[in-house]
Design a protein around this motif. Structure first.
Motif, PDB file in Angstrom:
ATOM      1  N   VAL A 172      21.904  34.000  72.605  1.00 12.29           N
ATOM      2  CA  VAL A 172      20.453  34.317  71.743  1.00 12.29           C
ATOM      3  C   VAL A 172      20.941  35.658  70.631  1.00 12.29           C
ATOM      4  O   VAL A 172      21.480  37.183  71.259  1.00 12.29           O
ATOM      5  CB  VAL A 172      18.803  34.743  71.590  1.00 12.29           C
ATOM      6  N   GLU A 173      21.180  35.829  69.563  1.00 16.35           N
ATOM      7  CA  GLU A 173      21.037  36.735  69.133  1.00 16.35           C
ATOM      8  C   GLU A 173      19.648  37.174  68.373  1.00 16.35           C
ATOM      9  O   GLU A 173      18.717  37.059  68.601  1.00 16.35           O
ATOM     10  CB  GLU A 173      21.396  35.765  67.466  1.00 16.35           C
ATOM     11  N   ALA A 174      19.598  38.604  68.692  1.00 14.50           N
ATOM     12  CA  ALA A 174      18.220  39.770  67.786  1.00 14.50           C
ATOM     13  C   ALA A 174      17.511  38.581  67.312  1.00 14.50           C
ATOM     14  O   ALA A 174      15.966  38.259  67.567  1.00 14.50           O
ATOM     15  CB  ALA A 174      18.691  40.549  68.088  1.00 14.50           C
ATOM     16  N   CYS A 175      18.281  37.906  66.196  1.00 13.42           N
ATOM     17  CA  CYS A 175      16.389  37.687  65.345  1.00 13.42           C
ATOM     18  C   CYS A 175      16.421  36.169  66.115  1.00 13.42           C
ATOM     19  O   CYS A 175      15.226  36.021  64.617  1.00 13.42           O
ATOM     20  CB  CYS A 175      17.277  36.986  64.220  1.00 13.42           C
ATOM     21  N   GLU A 176      16.621  35.195  67.010  1.00 16.31           N
ATOM     22  CA  GLU A 176      16.195  34.392  67.608  1.00 16.31           C
ATOM     23  C   GLU A 176      15.325  34.542  68.736  1.00 16.31           C
ATOM     24  O   GLU A 176      15.220  33.717  69.222  1.00 16.31           O
ATOM     25  CB  GLU A 176      17.536  34.070  67.920  1.00 16.31           C
ATOM     26  N   ALA A 177      15.659  36.086  69.155  1.00 12.27           N
ATOM     27  CA  ALA A 177      13.990  36.294  70.021  1.00 12.27           C
ATOM     28  C   ALA A 177      12.819  37.135  70.305  1.00 12.27           C
ATOM     29  O   ALA A 177      12.960  37.678  68.991  1.00 12.27           O
ATOM     30  CB  ALA A 177      14.820  37.232  71.124  1.00 12.27           C
ATOM     31  N   LEU A 178      12.266  37.042  70.474  1.00 14.15           N
ATOM     32  CA  LEU A 178      10.459  37.760  70.650  1.00 14.15           C
ATOM     33  C   LEU A 178      10.907  38.821  71.610  1.00 14.15           C
ATOM     34  O   LEU A 178      11.264  38.545  72.911  1.00 14.15           O
ATOM     35  CB  LEU A 178       9.381  36.447  70.400  1.00 14.15           C
ATOM     36  N   TYR A 179      10.114  40.090  71.848  1.00 18.25           N
ATOM     37  CA  TYR A 179      10.605  41.161  72.593  1.00 18.25           C
ATOM     38  C   TYR A 179       8.509  41.351  72.837  1.00 18.25           C
ATOM     39  O   TYR A 179       7.713  41.591  72.063  1.00 18.25           O
ATOM     40  CB  TYR A 179      10.887  42.207  72.353  1.00 18.25           C
ATOM     41  N   MET A 180       8.343  41.089  74.116  1.00 19.36           N
ATOM     42  CA  MET A 180       7.281  41.623  74.281  1.00 19.36           C
ATOM     43  C   MET A 180       6.643  43.196  75.154  1.00 19.36           C
ATOM     44  O   MET A 180       7.832  42.949  76.454  1.00 19.36           O
ATOM     45  CB  MET A 180       5.840  40.610  74.949  1.00 19.36           C
ATOM     46  N   GLY A 181       6.287  44.172  74.740  1.00 21.70           N
ATOM     47  CA  GLY A 181       6.238  46.149  75.652  1.00 21.70           C
ATOM     48  C   GLY A 181       4.765  45.977  75.681  1.00 21.70           C
ATOM     49  O   GLY A 181       3.888  45.519  74.814  1.00 21.70           O
ATOM     50  N   ASP A 182       5.026  46.789  76.395  1.00 19.67           N
ATOM     51  CA  ASP A 182       3.078  47.672  76.042  1.00 19.67           C
ATOM     52  C   ASP A 182       3.521  48.887  75.845  1.00 19.67           C
ATOM     53  O   ASP A 182       2.434  50.027  75.457  1.00 19.67           O
ATOM     54  CB  ASP A 182       2.774  47.668  78.032  1.00 19.67           C
ATOM     55  N   ARG A 183       4.277  49.004  75.570  1.00 21.88           N
ATOM     56  CA  ARG A 183       4.994  50.916  74.251  1.00 21.88           C
ATOM     57  C   ARG A 183       4.953  50.478  73.213  1.00 21.88           C
ATOM     58  O   ARG A 183       6.878  50.023  73.204  1.00 21.88           O
ATOM     59  CB  ARG A 183       5.259  51.235  75.827  1.00 21.88           C
ATOM     60  N   VAL A 184       4.394  51.693  72.208  1.00 16.28           N
ATOM     61  CA  VAL A 184       6.039  51.402  70.882  1.00 16.28           C
ATOM     62  C   VAL A 184       7.437  52.010  71.117  1.00 16.28           C
ATOM     63  O   VAL A 184       7.888  51.625  70.646  1.00 16.28           O
ATOM     64  CB  VAL A 184       4.715  51.618  69.695  1.00 16.28           C
ATOM     65  N   GLU A 185       6.583  53.210  71.013  1.00 14.49           N
ATOM     66  CA  GLU A 185       8.236  54.506  70.716  1.00 14.49           C
ATOM     67  C   GLU A 185       9.065  54.051  72.102  1.00 14.49           C
ATOM     68  O   GLU A 185      10.281  53.712  72.263  1.00 14.49           O
ATOM     69  CB  GLU A 185       7.789  55.095  70.915  1.00 14.49           C
ATOM     70  N   PRO A 244      -6.492  47.928  69.039  1.00 11.98           N
ATOM     71  CA  PRO A 244      -5.520  47.346  67.888  1.00 11.98           C
ATOM     72  C   PRO A 244      -5.018  48.438  67.331  1.00 11.98           C
ATOM     73  O   PRO A 244      -4.829  50.031  67.690  1.00 11.98           O
ATOM     74  CB  PRO A 244      -6.799  47.347  66.755  1.00 11.98           C
ATOM     75  N   VAL A 245      -3.516  47.877  67.563  1.00  8.98           N
ATOM     76  CA  VAL A 245      -2.090  48.793  66.695  1.00  8.98           C
ATOM     77  C   VAL A 245      -1.012  49.215  65.471  1.00  8.98           C
ATOM     78  O   VAL A 245      -1.641  47.472  65.219  1.00  8.98           O
ATOM     79  CB  VAL A 245      -1.628  48.954  68.187  1.00  8.98           C
ATOM     80  N   GLU A 246      -1.444  49.382  64.595  1.00 10.57           N
ATOM     81  CA  GLU A 246      -0.886  49.081  63.823  1.00 10.57           C
ATOM     82  C   GLU A 246       0.636  50.030  63.091  1.00 10.57           C
ATOM     83  O   GLU A 246       0.450  51.297  62.836  1.00 10.57           O
ATOM     84  CB  GLU A 246      -1.524  49.880  62.479  1.00 10.57           C
ATOM     85  N   SER A 247       1.720  49.500  63.311  1.00 15.37           N
ATOM     86  CA  SER A 247       2.650  50.076  63.572  1.00 15.37           C
ATOM     87  C   SER A 247       3.771  49.657  62.964  1.00 15.37           C
ATOM     88  O   SER A 247       4.218  47.922  62.975  1.00 15.37           O
ATOM     89  CB  SER A 247       3.284  50.695  65.195  1.00 15.37           C
ATOM     90  N   PRO A 248       4.939  50.190  62.413  1.00 16.07           N
ATOM     91  CA  PRO A 248       6.150  49.053  61.296  1.00 16.07           C
ATOM     92  C   PRO A 248       7.507  48.629  62.569  1.00 16.07           C
ATOM     93  O   PRO A 248       7.819  47.643  62.149  1.00 16.07           O
ATOM     94  CB  PRO A 248       6.623  50.193  60.471  1.00 16.07           C
ATOM     95  N   TRP A 249       6.955  48.941  63.570  1.00 14.99           N
ATOM     96  CA  TRP A 249       7.475  48.088  64.766  1.00 14.99           C
ATOM     97  C   TRP A 249       7.002  47.357  65.403  1.00 14.99           C
ATOM     98  O   TRP A 249       7.348  46.487  65.922  1.00 14.99           O
ATOM     99  CB  TRP A 249       8.165  49.134  65.801  1.00 14.99           C
ATOM    100  N   VAL A 250       5.966  46.831  65.368  1.00 18.67           N
ATOM    101  CA  VAL A 250       4.759  45.883  65.682  1.00 18.67           C
ATOM    102  C   VAL A 250       4.397  44.694  64.896  1.00 18.67           C
ATOM    103  O   VAL A 250       3.732  44.752  63.714  1.00 18.67           O
ATOM    104  CB  VAL A 250       3.952  46.354  66.405  1.00 18.67           C
ATOM    105  N   ASP A 251       5.045  43.331  64.912  1.00 14.33           N
ATOM    106  CA  ASP A 251       4.932  42.498  64.979  1.00 14.33           C
ATOM    107  C   ASP A 251       3.525  42.316  64.943  1.00 14.33           C
ATOM    108  O   ASP A 251       2.801  40.956  64.418  1.00 14.33           O
ATOM    109  CB  ASP A 251       5.849  41.616  64.370  1.00 14.33           C
ATOM    110  N   PHE A 252       3.431  41.687  65.759  1.00 16.95           N
ATOM    111  CA  PHE A 252       2.062  41.472  66.858  1.00 16.95           C
ATOM    112  C   PHE A 252       1.413  42.512  67.799  1.00 16.95           C
ATOM    113  O   PHE A 252       2.017  43.109  68.503  1.00 16.95           O
ATOM    114  CB  PHE A 252       1.514  39.906  67.957  1.00 16.95           C
TER     115      PHE A 252
END
Length: 223
Positions: free
Chosen positions: A159-172, A192-200
């Protein structure tokens, strides 16, 4: 957006949390590093903390202080009492199987060495066949936060990156590199976390099904 085809997820701290297990890993880490370097526990802690301020993850920090990660994870897997500290959680395998039943491919991307990752999964009751791919630090030259493990996981799933969801517990430490590659990202966090790197942001990995449902409801980009 293009329809998602895969879920890539971290293992430790994301699919499960167990305080006693995490505490014992920290204790054994200092013990192993101190023995390997011939220094005190306090000095091992100081060196690791200094390395982690720069490199973020434990796995990268180990090599920075002079401990080969493969040797470390082999030793950790020999000393750690997996079945005493981790209890089977059938919900994890059920989640992974449900994601696959809905038509998504699934990969676990972890900075743990393969022996440690497999024994952790075994103790949790997660068979290797619950996922389509497992990428550990044993399988790459550079672990997360380097893009290599993510790219390898995407390639194994075809799959391509745009076709994938990544789930993790650390932003950086892991979500940011996934986002930089073009993946949609979800952070497992109790706050709650607000970050340009986090969609959900979700407070439990089992809520990722809701994220997938929300994304599926959005208009898809034709390819």
């Amino acid at each position: 957006m293009r329809r998602l085809k895969a879920l890539l997820t971290d293992l430790d701290g994301t699919l499960y949390r167990e305080a006693r297990y995490e505490a014992e890993i920290k204790r054994l880490t200092l013990e192993i590093v101190a023995e390997h370097l011939g220094v005190s526990i306090d000095e091992a802690r100081r060196r690791l903390e200094e390395a982690r301020r720069k490199l973020v993850t434990l796995t990268l920090s180990l090599e920075e202080v002079g401990v080969p990660r493969e040797r470390f994870y082999e030793e950790l897997s020999r000393r750690l009492r997996y079945r005493e500290l981790l209890k089977p959680d059938p919900r994890i395998a059920e989640l992974l199987n449900e994601v696959r039943r809905r038509g998504y491919k699934v990969a676990i991307i972890t900075n743990s060495g393969r022996p440690h990752a497999l024994r952790t999964m075994e103790a949790l009751g997660v068979p290797l066949n619950a996922v389509d791919a497992l990428v550990t630090s044993s399988d790459v030259s550079r672990p997360k936060i380097d893009p290599e493990p993510y790219v390898k996981g995407l390639r194994l799933l075809s799959v391509e990156a745009c076709e994938a969801l990544y789930m993790g517990d650390r932003v950086e430490g892991e979500v940011k590199p996934a986002k930089e590659l073009g993946m949609t990202t979800v952070l497992v966090s109790g706050t709650p976390v607000e970050s340009p790197w986090v969609d959900f942001v979700i407070d439990s990995p089992f809520k990722v099904l809701g994220v997938l449902e929300e994304l599926e409801a959005r208009p898809h980009q034709r390819t």
